[in-house]
Design a protein around this motif. Structure first.
Motif, PDB file in Angstrom:
ATOM      1  N   GLU A   1       2.133   1.800  -3.505  1.00 29.84           N
ATOM      2  CA  GLU A   1       1.038   2.319  -4.331  1.00 29.84           C
ATOM      3  C   GLU A   1       0.827   3.805  -4.058  1.00 29.84           C
ATOM      4  O   GLU A   1       0.611   4.598  -4.994  1.00 29.84           O
ATOM      5  N   TRP A   2       0.894   4.195  -2.792  1.00 34.12           N
ATOM      6  CA  TRP A   2       0.733   5.604  -2.410  1.00 34.12           C
ATOM      7  C   TRP A   2       1.857   6.447  -3.005  1.00 34.12           C
ATOM      8  O   TRP A   2       1.613   7.545  -3.536  1.00 34.12           O
TER       9      TRP A   2
ATOM     10  N   LYS B   1       0.828  -1.207   0.000  1.00 37.32           N
ATOM     11  CA  LYS B   1       0.000   0.000   0.000  1.00 37.32           C
ATOM     12  C   LYS B   1       0.864   1.259   0.000  1.00 37.32           C
ATOM     13  O   LYS B   1       0.514   2.262  -0.636  1.00 37.32           O
TER      14      LYS B   1
END
Length: 316
Positions: free
Chosen positions: A149-150, A146
């Motif tokens: 992805e950020w 995550k």
């Protein structure tokens, strides 16, 4: 030299990285992330993957035990790392390089016809087995995925930086298998140029290759030395996840195979103790040489061979 920031869980680390990268100053131009135990975790002990791969290779060969293949591999790894260090690089090896040496050892041990398709086929198959075993035991870590992805959404490139023996093309197949390949801008792995995070040399390679000043690069990982101290020593900033409760690992006791019932555990322990005490130049080869001589003697006795000729190239 700056000190790495240490966090007691991965969630706290990823939150801090987001805070640093989202700051108005925009100090960090890129982020480096460790792979094993940071981006993915294994369901088995790392050494167990080599044992599994050795067993699968032995099944294909058909005339040798997996434990024997593993022990040959282990000794070759030690030799290749030593030779790499003697040549001025870090103590590292690559799997294709090891496959070539293992093929030659098996040719001597089993005969040149043990793998009819030849050396290149053997190298490709060994690498394919290793890759299949590795991917099957790896599980991506959700918080880190995550975070990447950020970072991608916010336009910050991410580079995987890993000390591992799979060269970049094979390593990229692992990331592609887990759906991670499109999230990272590039991969730097120690097997390619024998430069490691543990020695700090791989960080200089990364900065040079992507043309970024070290202090504009942030390293995140789980190893206090390789991902933390050595990154900071190279001028990077680092955030380290301190693993408080590491996963349980599968313990393993290494034994030397023997062709004779008389060479039982007592003799093997005595051999290990002798090797460790003696001033032997190539200790990592001693057990293999002893084993080879033991098998050769047993064969000669069984077939009533009266004369044995040893041909040696001095220094090799």
């Amino acid at each position: 030299m700056n000190e790495p920031r240490v966090f007691n869980n991965i969630t706290a680390l990823t939150d801090r990285v987001k805070g640093l990268c989202a700051s108005p100053s925009g100090h960090y131009r890129a982020v480096c992330v460790d792979y094993f135990d940071t981006l993915v975790t294994r369901t088995v002990d790392p050494e167990q993957t080599k044992i599994i791969a050795a067993s699968q290779l032995a099944l294909l060969i058909g005339t040798i035990e997996g434990s024997t293949v593993y022990e040959m591999r282990r000794l070759l790894e030690l030799r290749l790392c030593r030779e790499s260090r003697e040549e001025g690089a870090d103590a590292e090896f690559s799997l294709p390089e090891l496959a070539e040496h293992l093929y030659q050892v098996l040719c001597v041990f089993l005969g040149s016809g043990f793998w009819p398709a030849g050396e290149e086929s053997f190298r490709q198959r060994l690498c394919a087995i290793e890759l299949a075993v590795e991917t099957s035991v790896q599980r991506p870590i959700a918080d880190t995925v995550k975070l990447i992805e950020w970072l991608k959404v916010h336009g910050i490139p991410v580079y995987i930086v890993s000390d591992f023996y799979l060269p970049r093309p094979l390593f990229a197949e692992m990331t592609d298998y887990h759906g991670l390949h499109d999230l990272v801008t590039g991969i730097f792995v120690s097997a390619d140029d024998k430069k490691t995070k543990g020695a700090g040399t791989l960080y200089h390679e990364v900065c040079s290759a992507i043309d970024i000043e070290p202090d504009r690069l942030l390293m995140i990982g789980d190893n206090p030395h390789a991902d933390g101290a050595m990154a900071c020593a190279a001028g990077l900033n680092a955030c380290v996840w301190e693993v408080i409760e590491p996963p349980k690992i599968i313990s393993r006791q290494t034994t030397i195979p023997s062709s004779e019932d008389t060479a039982g555990p007592g003799l093997l322990r005595e051999l290990d103790a002798t090797i460790n005490r003696a001033a032997i130049t190539f200790k990592e080869m001693a057990a293999t040489l002893w084993w080879f001589t033991d098998r050769l003697f047993a064969y000669a006795r069984e077939h009533n061979v009266r004369k044995l000729f040893f041909c040696s190239k001095e220094g090799e």
